[in-house]
Design a protein around this motif. Structure first.
Motif, PDB file in Angstrom:
ATOM      1  N   LEU A 205      51.886  -5.426  34.472  1.00  0.00           N
ATOM      2  CA  LEU A 205      50.936  -5.349  35.597  1.00  0.00           C
ATOM      3  C   LEU A 205      49.581  -5.921  35.193  1.00  0.00           C
ATOM      4  O   LEU A 205      48.934  -6.634  35.975  1.00  0.00           O
ATOM      5  N   ILE A 206      49.135  -5.599  33.993  1.00  0.00           N
ATOM      6  CA  ILE A 206      47.863  -6.137  33.498  1.00  0.00           C
ATOM      7  C   ILE A 206      47.923  -7.661  33.468  1.00  0.00           C
ATOM      8  O   ILE A 206      46.986  -8.347  33.907  1.00  0.00           O
ATOM      9  N   ALA A 207      49.012  -8.223  32.964  1.00  0.00           N
ATOM     10  CA  ALA A 207      49.161  -9.674  32.894  1.00  0.00           C
ATOM     11  C   ALA A 207      49.184 -10.294  34.291  1.00  0.00           C
ATOM     12  O   ALA A 207      48.565 -11.342  34.528  1.00  0.00           O
ATOM     13  N   ARG A 208      49.885  -9.663  35.224  1.00  0.00           N
ATOM     14  CA  ARG A 208      49.963 -10.192  36.596  1.00  0.00           C
ATOM     15  C   ARG A 208      48.600 -10.208  37.275  1.00  0.00           C
ATOM     16  O   ARG A 208      48.328 -11.048  38.133  1.00  0.00           O
ATOM     17  N   SER A 209      47.724  -9.298  36.873  1.00  0.00           N
ATOM     18  CA  SER A 209      46.398  -9.219  37.498  1.00  0.00           C
ATOM     19  C   SER A 209      45.427 -10.271  36.973  1.00  0.00           C
ATOM     20  O   SER A 209      44.326 -10.429  37.514  1.00  0.00           O
ATOM     21  N   GLY A 210      45.817 -10.982  35.928  1.00  0.00           N
ATOM     22  CA  GLY A 210      44.931 -11.982  35.343  1.00  0.00           C
ATOM     23  C   GLY A 210      44.082 -11.464  34.210  1.00  0.00           C
ATOM     24  O   GLY A 210      43.247 -12.202  33.667  1.00  0.00           O
ATOM     25  N   LEU A 211      44.283 -10.203  33.826  1.00  0.00           N
ATOM     26  CA  LEU A 211      43.586  -9.644  32.671  1.00  0.00           C
ATOM     27  C   LEU A 211      44.420  -9.865  31.415  1.00  0.00           C
ATOM     28  O   LEU A 211      45.632 -10.089  31.488  1.00  0.00           O
ATOM     29  N   VAL A 212      43.763  -9.785  30.267  1.00  0.00           N
ATOM     30  CA  VAL A 212      44.436  -9.963  28.981  1.00  0.00           C
ATOM     31  C   VAL A 212      44.366  -8.657  28.207  1.00  0.00           C
ATOM     32  O   VAL A 212      43.287  -8.079  28.042  1.00  0.00           O
ATOM     33  N   LEU A 213      45.504  -8.192  27.734  1.00  0.00           N
ATOM     34  CA  LEU A 213      45.555  -6.967  26.949  1.00  0.00           C
ATOM     35  C   LEU A 213      45.009  -7.224  25.556  1.00  0.00           C
ATOM     36  O   LEU A 213      45.423  -8.164  24.880  1.00  0.00           O
ATOM     37  N   ARG A 214      44.067  -6.371  25.122  1.00  0.00           N
ATOM     38  CA  ARG A 214      43.477  -6.542  23.799  1.00  0.00           C
ATOM     39  C   ARG A 214      43.922  -5.477  22.806  1.00  0.00           C
ATOM     40  O   ARG A 214      43.925  -5.709  21.602  1.00  0.00           O
ATOM     41  N   ASP A 215      44.297  -4.302  23.290  1.00  0.00           N
ATOM     42  CA  ASP A 215      44.703  -3.258  22.368  1.00  0.00           C
ATOM     43  C   ASP A 215      45.498  -2.198  23.111  1.00  0.00           C
ATOM     44  O   ASP A 215      45.299  -1.978  24.312  1.00  0.00           O
ATOM     45  N   VAL A 216      46.407  -1.546  22.383  1.00  0.00           N
ATOM     46  CA  VAL A 216      47.144  -0.393  22.891  1.00  0.00           C
ATOM     47  C   VAL A 216      47.096   0.671  21.801  1.00  0.00           C
ATOM     48  O   VAL A 216      47.617   0.471  20.694  1.00  0.00           O
ATOM     49  N   LEU A 217      46.474   1.793  22.132  1.00  0.00           N
ATOM     50  CA  LEU A 217      46.300   2.881  21.176  1.00  0.00           C
ATOM     51  C   LEU A 217      47.163   4.069  21.591  1.00  0.00           C
ATOM     52  O   LEU A 217      47.578   4.180  22.748  1.00  0.00           O
ATOM     53  N   GLY A 218      47.388   4.962  20.621  1.00  0.00           N
ATOM     54  CA  GLY A 218      48.271   6.091  20.891  1.00  0.00           C
ATOM     55  C   GLY A 218      47.614   7.446  20.793  1.00  0.00           C
ATOM     56  O   GLY A 218      48.260   8.468  21.052  1.00  0.00           O
TER      57      GLY A 218
END
Length: 241
Positions: A205-218
């Motif tokens: 969904l983030i990619a489809r919106s035109g944003l770029v994912l920079r990090d995924v934390l837990g």
């Protein structure tokens, strides 16, 4: 939850006190003054804490009752409060940081709603601005943990507030539940449905919106996401380029 109900808005902070997630989002804003938009700001605890630290803050929430509580807090006069959904919020301002805290992303029950919010976020970010939000890891058996859960907290006027959760149903990514708040002289009840999308689905969904994912934390200490052990999935994204 029916946060339009003033009695529920007034007890929100009792069952949702300042905690590690708030510290995390404050740290993301940094020490230098920056512009922050908090979508789904609720009773404004994070907004007021950011304003106290010198940031320029806008808090957006669709529930007038929650904003009424927010406006009564110290430093609230330094915050711009807007009654609006995250999908329909519009401003000429652009922000260094946009947050969606308290698992508010999970109230977006369809891809269409989630994309509408992410598209709106993209339009309100500065060139190097960041979006940060979290969801609960769907690998955890949340329905099992919540079924019949009962907890209590002391109230300012004496006595206890007892919170009880009952699971109403599961449908794919959705869990519906009833929350009851038992006070000395009244019991308040509200029904809710939350979505528990996978990490991969949110990333898409983030990619489809035109944003770029920079990090995924837990976790709120900044640890890496682990699909088995992490309870939170914390996403940090920005505008492409």
């Amino acid at each position: 939850m029916d946060y339009q109900e003033p009695q529920i808005a007034e007890i929100y902070d009792l069952v949702n006190p300042w905690s590690q997630d708030s510290e995390f989002y404050v740290s993301l804003a940094g020490r230098r003054p920056s512009s922050v938009l908090d979508l789904g700001c609720g009773t404004g605890t994070l907004c007021c804490a950011l304003a106290e630290r010198g940031h320029w803050v806008t808090g957006v929430d669709p529930a007038a009752a929650m904003l009424d509580v927010a406006k009564s807090k110290p430093h609230a006069e330094q915050v711009e409060w807007v009654e609006s959904s995250a999908q329909s919020y519009q401003s000429h301002r652009r922000f260094d940081l946009i947050t969606m805290t308290g698992h508010v992303f999970q109230v977006l029950l369809t891809d269409a709603d989630a994309l509408a919010v992410l598209d709106n976020v993209r339009g309100h970010l500065k060139k190097r601005g960041r979006l940060a939000f979290e969801t609960r890891n769907p690998s955890v058996d949340w329905a099992g943990e919540w079924a019949g859960r009962r907890s209590g907290v002391d109230t300012p006027l004496g006595g206890q507030l007892i919170e009880t959760l009952d699971i109403l149903g599961r449908d794919g990514e959705l869990i519906s539940f009833r929350t009851s708040y038992c006070l000395p002289h009244v019991t308040l009840t509200t029904n809710s449905t939350l979505r528990f999308p996978s990490r991969q689905h949110v990333e898409a969904l983030i990619a489809r919106s035109g944003l770029v994912l920079r990090d995924v934390l837990g976790d709120w200490d900044g640890g890496r996401f682990d699909a088995v052990r992490s309870r939170e999935v914390i996403f940090i994204a920005e505008i492409a380029g």
